[in-house]
Write an enzyme that holds these catalytic residues in place. Sequence first.
Site, PDB file in Angstrom:
ATOM      1  N   HIS A  57      -0.426   4.877  -9.455  1.00  0.00           N
ATOM      2  CA  HIS A  57      -0.454   5.242  -8.525  1.00  0.00           C
ATOM      3  C   HIS A  57      -1.006   3.883  -7.662  1.00  0.00           C
ATOM      4  CE1 HIS A  57      -2.227   9.133  -6.208  1.00  0.00           C
ATOM      5  NE2 HIS A  57      -1.836   7.752  -5.280  1.00  0.00           N
ATOM      6  N   ASP A  72      -4.736   3.939  -6.331  1.00  0.00           N
ATOM      7  CA  ASP A  72      -3.864   4.045  -5.200  1.00  0.00           C
ATOM      8  C   ASP A  72      -4.057   3.011  -3.287  1.00  0.00           C
ATOM      9  OD1 ASP A  72      -3.003   6.307  -3.329  1.00  0.00           O
ATOM     10  OD2 ASP A  72      -5.294   7.245  -2.610  1.00  0.00           O
ATOM     11  N   ASP A  73      -5.261   2.233  -2.795  1.00  0.00           N
ATOM     12  CA  ASP A  73      -4.560   2.133  -1.438  1.00  0.00           C
ATOM     13  C   ASP A  73      -6.343   0.397  -1.840  1.00  0.00           C
ATOM     14  OD1 ASP A  73      -2.845   3.485   0.155  1.00  0.00           O
ATOM     15  OD2 ASP A  73      -3.967   4.740  -0.487  1.00  0.00           O
ATOM     16  N   GLU A  91      -4.854  16.849  -3.954  1.00  0.00           N
ATOM     17  CA  GLU A  91      -5.943  15.387  -3.513  1.00  0.00           C
ATOM     18  C   GLU A  91      -7.388  16.658  -2.499  1.00  0.00           C
ATOM     19  OE1 GLU A  91      -4.684  12.136  -0.998  1.00  0.00           O
ATOM     20  OE2 GLU A  91      -6.169  11.467  -1.283  1.00  0.00           O
ATOM     21  N   HIS A 120       2.061  13.862  -4.763  1.00  0.00           N
ATOM     22  CA  HIS A 120       0.681  14.374  -4.347  1.00  0.00           C
ATOM     23  C   HIS A 120       0.169  15.155  -4.538  1.00  0.00           C
ATOM     24  CE1 HIS A 120       0.902   9.313  -3.493  1.00  0.00           C
ATOM     25  NE2 HIS A 120      -0.221   9.506  -2.905  1.00  0.00           N
ATOM     26  N   HIS A 131      -0.079   2.324  -3.528  1.00  0.00           N
ATOM     27  CA  HIS A 131       0.831   2.405  -2.360  1.00  0.00           C
ATOM     28  C   HIS A 131       0.750   0.858  -1.888  1.00  0.00           C
ATOM     29  CE1 HIS A 131       0.432   6.637  -1.754  1.00  0.00           C
ATOM     30  NE2 HIS A 131      -0.784   6.512  -2.520  1.00  0.00           N
TER      31      HIS A 131
HETATM   32  N1  HPA Z   1      -3.344  10.010   0.024  1.00  0.00           N
HETATM   33  C1  HPA Z   1      -2.091  10.438   0.609  1.00  0.00           C
HETATM   34  N2  HPA Z   1      -1.108   9.479   1.230  1.00  0.00           N
HETATM   35  C2  HPA Z   1      -1.490   8.210   0.738  1.00  0.00           C
HETATM   36  C3  HPA Z   1      -2.082   8.062   0.202  1.00  0.00           C
HETATM   37  C4  HPA Z   1      -3.180   8.597  -0.382  1.00  0.00           C
HETATM   38  O1  HPA Z   1      -4.578   8.994  -0.908  1.00  0.00           O
HETATM   39  N3  HPA Z   1      -2.696   6.379   0.350  1.00  0.00           N
HETATM   40  C5  HPA Z   1      -1.222   6.746   0.946  1.00  0.00           C
HETATM   41  N4  HPA Z   1      -0.280   6.874   1.525  1.00  0.00           N
HETATM   42 ZN    ZN Z   2      -2.015   7.828  -3.190  1.00  0.00          ZN
END
Ligand code: HPA
Ligand code: ZN
Length: 351
Positions: free
Chosen positions: A28, A289-290, A211, A208, A30
Amino acid sequence: MPLVHTFSSIPATHLPSLIAVSPKAELHVHIEGTLEPEMACALAERNGVALPYADPAGMRQAMNFRCLQDFLNLYYTATAVLRTEQDFYDLAQAYLQRAAADRVVRAEIFFDPQAHLARGVRLETVLAGLSQAIARSETDHGVSAALLMSFLRDRPVAEAHELLDAVLPFRETIIGVGLDSAEAGHPPELFADVFARARSAGLHVVAHAGEEGPPSSITNALDTLYAERVDHGVRCLEDVSLVQRLARQRIPLTVCPLSNVRLQVAPSLAAHPLPRMLAAGLKVSVHSDDPAYFGGYLNHTLTASAEAMSLTSHDLYVLLRNSLESTFLEPAAIASHVAKLDRCFAEAAGG
Ligand code: HPA
Ligand code: ZN
């Protein structure tokens, strides 16, 4: 004595070094979320694109997020610097180098074509840059890598169909599709048809869900998209029967603790739901994630989580093993990585 029991003899102080040497999978991440402020500013200059930040420090100062949408605003603003095949190559190459340093043996990486198409960048440009870095990754970095193309759920469904049409001639460059961006008000079931088309093209599907969205978002990702993995999924804990189902069906949940804290999905790392998810027998693994926005790459995420949540060596073993088992690799490759993970833990336990 079974291997797992000997792991309990590993003291918590040894966990950071054990994390550093253990093979693991990043499922996970991006790629646009690995765009470090330094690279964003350098690419802005290279491409003559204006960024609303004077320098990397200015961009870092903007990283105060109250919610997912706050983050997405900055994330999409910064992605505007990515224009050429070389940019996408450089971005992926920099990430894969970091992944190798974290002993990531497999990375299944999201990318968001719609964010680039909207700026006039061609899909072929994005795919060419990313897939060249990925093709060289195993030899250059010892990281097996693959791409998951994400649909932006806050864009029209018709656009997702068009994107799928556009990628199918390059079918071999991706292993699957995902669903990301703003979750509230954009439930998975809207994308059932496009996911069905992706599945019939032989693509893996993940989404996703849970969240910021409710537990029903997770249920619908499973029942209408046939998601093979759920990204985040932390809000499943609000629905006992959903937790039981996820545990029984061994559905992988790719949890991102630093992201959840920075986007205020969880109040703090210490109060993150990961230990409860482990205790419930869910197939959870930890991811970044990011990382350019949320404070760290995979080993840092694991180390910070282990410390703040007082995870045991057994918890850590389960998380790392789940990450490897939840990949889309062949069973023999998974078994080989798990055997290496077992050796790392056995050595740390003095075996
Ligand atoms: N959630 C949803 N979309 C996203 C995320 C995330 O954490 N990171 C990049 N796009
Ligand atoms: Zn994500």
